[in-house]
Design a protein around this motif. Structure first.
Motif, PDB file in Angstrom:
ATOM      1  N   UNK A  41     -69.861  71.836  45.259  1.00 23.47           N
ATOM      2  CA  UNK A  41     -71.282  71.498  45.403  1.00 23.47           C
ATOM      3  C   UNK A  41     -71.773  70.627  44.251  1.00 23.47           C
ATOM      4  N   UNK A  42     -72.408  69.527  44.596  1.00 25.07           N
ATOM      5  CA  UNK A  42     -72.976  68.649  43.588  1.00 25.07           C
ATOM      6  C   UNK A  42     -71.972  67.784  42.854  1.00 25.07           C
ATOM      7  N   UNK A  43     -70.717  67.810  43.292  1.00 24.14           N
ATOM      8  CA  UNK A  43     -69.692  67.024  42.603  1.00 24.14           C
ATOM      9  C   UNK A  43     -69.053  66.014  43.547  1.00 24.14           C
ATOM     10  N   UNK A  44     -68.392  65.041  42.941  1.00 23.36           N
ATOM     11  CA  UNK A  44     -67.672  64.042  43.711  1.00 23.36           C
ATOM     12  C   UNK A  44     -66.418  64.659  44.344  1.00 23.36           C
ATOM     13  N   UNK A  45     -65.993  64.044  45.412  1.00 17.16           N
ATOM     14  CA  UNK A  45     -64.733  64.436  46.022  1.00 17.16           C
ATOM     15  C   UNK A  45     -63.602  64.201  45.020  1.00 17.16           C
ATOM     16  N   UNK A  46     -62.625  65.123  44.964  1.00 13.89           N
ATOM     17  CA  UNK A  46     -61.535  65.016  43.995  1.00 13.89           C
ATOM     18  C   UNK A  46     -60.211  65.266  44.700  1.00 13.89           C
ATOM     19  N   UNK A  47     -59.301  64.327  44.587  1.00 18.42           N
ATOM     20  CA  UNK A  47     -57.966  64.526  45.145  1.00 18.42           C
ATOM     21  C   UNK A  47     -57.264  65.666  44.426  1.00 18.42           C
ATOM     22  N   UNK A  48     -56.434  66.405  45.161  1.00 20.64           N
ATOM     23  CA  UNK A  48     -55.694  67.525  44.580  1.00 20.64           C
ATOM     24  C   UNK A  48     -54.203  67.189  44.534  1.00 20.64           C
ATOM     25  N   UNK A  49     -53.535  67.274  45.672  1.00 20.04           N
ATOM     26  CA  UNK A  49     -52.112  66.958  45.726  1.00 20.04           C
ATOM     27  C   UNK A  49     -51.806  66.212  47.026  1.00 20.04           C
ATOM     28  N   UNK A  50     -50.674  65.551  47.040  1.00 24.79           N
ATOM     29  CA  UNK A  50     -50.219  64.843  48.229  1.00 24.79           C
ATOM     30  C   UNK A  50     -48.703  64.890  48.272  1.00 24.79           C
ATOM     31  N   UNK A  51     -48.149  65.061  49.472  1.00 28.17           N
ATOM     32  CA  UNK A  51     -46.699  65.033  49.634  1.00 28.17           C
ATOM     33  C   UNK A  51     -46.353  63.897  50.586  1.00 28.17           C
ATOM     34  N   UNK A  52     -45.422  63.030  50.165  1.00 27.15           N
ATOM     35  CA  UNK A  52     -45.041  61.880  50.979  1.00 27.15           C
ATOM     36  C   UNK A  52     -44.046  62.305  52.053  1.00 27.15           C
TER      37      UNK A  52
END
Length: 123
Positions: A41-52
């Motif tokens: 809430x009230x924050x920018x979207x933030x990437x966490x992890x990604x698997x190729x």
């Protein structure tokens, strides 16, 4: 419309563990890069992890290294977000997404996201 379905969110205590899965009823997850991002809430979207597709893993913030993982189960066609030792600041809605690679940012278009799963870290 890409269909991604998150589940398994909820309340977890600091230092505990949670493993919400992301399922894809309409396509094979291993054919795409699959990741998670979060929005508090009230924050920018933030990437966490990604698997190729090859299994290479990208961590967006260094703070998640050693605490979060992204196991893929090809038999179940799921990609989970394994949260170990979560902290209160990890409280957010977590979304899984699909893309053609693990790029610097998750995709902007909502059609490539799931509906989100609320994760609350609190004692």
């Amino acid at each position: 419309q890409v269909q991604l379905v998150e589940s398994g969110g909820g309340l977890v205590q600091p230092g505990g563990s949670l493993r919400p899965p992301c399922a894809a009823p309409g396509f094979t997850l291993v054919d795409f890069a699959i990741g998670w991002f979060r929005q508090a809430p009230g924050k920018e979207r933030e990437g966490a992890l990604c698997i190729s597709t090859r299994g290479d893993i990208t961590y967006y913030p260094d703070s998640m290294k050693g605490r979060f993982a992204i196991p893929r189960d090809n038999a179940k066609n799921t990609v989970s977000l394994l949260m170990n030792n979560p902290k209160p600041e990890d409280t957010a809605v977590y979304y899984c997404f699909r893309d053609y690679g693990c790029y610097a940012e998750p995709p902007d278009m909502e059609e490539y996201w799931g509906q989100g799963a609320q994760v609350t870290v609190s004692s």
